[in-house]
Design a protein around this motif. Structure first.
Motif, short mmCIF file in Angstrom:
data_model
loop_
_atom_site.label_atom_id
_atom_site.label_comp_id
_atom_site.label_asym_id
_atom_site.label_seq_id
_atom_site.Cartn_x
_atom_site.Cartn_y
_atom_site.Cartn_z
N ALA A 140 0.87 -1.17 0.00
CA ALA A 140 0.00 0.00 0.00
C ALA A 140 0.91 1.22 0.00
O ALA A 140 1.53 1.55 1.00
N SER A 141 1.00 1.89 -1.15
CA SER A 141 2.03 2.91 -1.34
C SER A 141 1.65 4.30 -0.84
O SER A 141 2.51 5.14 -0.67
N ARG A 142 0.36 4.56 -0.62
CA ARG A 142 -0.05 5.89 -0.19
C ARG A 142 -0.97 5.81 1.02
O ARG A 142 -1.56 4.77 1.30
N ALA A 143 -1.11 6.92 1.71
CA ALA A 143 -1.98 6.97 2.89
C ALA A 143 -3.42 6.67 2.49
O ALA A 143 -3.89 7.11 1.45
N GLY A 144 -4.10 5.89 3.31
CA GLY A 144 -5.50 5.56 3.06
C GLY A 144 -5.70 4.33 2.20
O GLY A 144 -6.81 3.88 2.01
N ARG A 145 -4.64 3.78 1.65
CA ARG A 145 -4.77 2.58 0.82
C ARG A 145 -4.49 1.34 1.65
O ARG A 145 -3.82 1.39 2.67
N ARG A 168 -4.11 -1.38 -8.39
CA ARG A 168 -3.39 -2.39 -9.17
C ARG A 168 -3.65 -3.76 -8.57
O ARG A 168 -3.96 -3.89 -7.39
N THR A 169 -3.52 -4.77 -9.41
CA THR A 169 -3.80 -6.14 -8.98
C THR A 169 -2.71 -7.07 -9.51
O THR A 169 -2.28 -6.94 -10.65
N ALA A 170 -2.29 -8.01 -8.66
CA ALA A 170 -1.36 -9.06 -9.07
C ALA A 170 -2.14 -10.37 -9.01
O ALA A 170 -2.82 -10.65 -8.02
N GLU A 182 -4.15 -3.59 -4.44
CA GLU A 182 -4.02 -2.36 -3.65
C GLU A 182 -5.30 -1.57 -3.88
O GLU A 182 -5.69 -1.33 -5.02
N VAL A 183 -5.98 -1.21 -2.79
CA VAL A 183 -7.32 -0.61 -2.87
C VAL A 183 -7.34 0.74 -2.17
O VAL A 183 -6.74 0.91 -1.11
N THR A 184 -8.07 1.71 -2.75
CA THR A 184 -8.21 3.03 -2.14
C THR A 184 -9.27 3.00 -1.06
O THR A 184 -9.98 2.01 -0.90
N ARG A 185 -9.42 4.12 -0.33
CA ARG A 185 -10.45 4.22 0.71
C ARG A 185 -11.84 3.96 0.16
O ARG A 185 -12.67 3.36 0.80
#
Length: 85
Positions: A23-28, A52-54, A43-46
């Motif tokens: 999770a590269s940014r705050a809230g993710r 992005r998906t692996a 990786e999912v946002t608020r």
């Protein structure tokens, strides 16, 4: 939460490969799902939008290690609780 991390170890024939979704940014946050023989790590946002998906074949996944960031409450202590009797 920023810093959540999932490591995926995959059998690549004669060797293993390790992939990482962070999770590269705050809230993710990072979510993991296993559906129809496929492991998906996203990786999912608020708001629930996928950044992005692996995707990996479940038969090839050797290990899936979720490493959440330790949560800190308002008093500055970590999320661990202790029982006092």
């Amino acid at each position: 939460m920023k810093g959540d991390r999932v490591e995926i170890v995959v059998d690549a024939g004669d060797t293993t490969r390790t992939y990482e979704v962070v999770a590269s940014r705050a809230g993710r946050r990072v979510e993991t799902a296993v559906r129809r023989g496929v492991v998906e790590v996203s990786e999912v946002t608020r708001g629930g939008g996928v950044v992005r998906t692996a995707r990996f074949m479940a038969t090839r996944v050797l290990a899936l290690v979720e490493q959440p960031v330790p949560r800190v409450d308002s008093s500055g202590r970590s999320g661990e609780t202790s029982s006092r009797g």
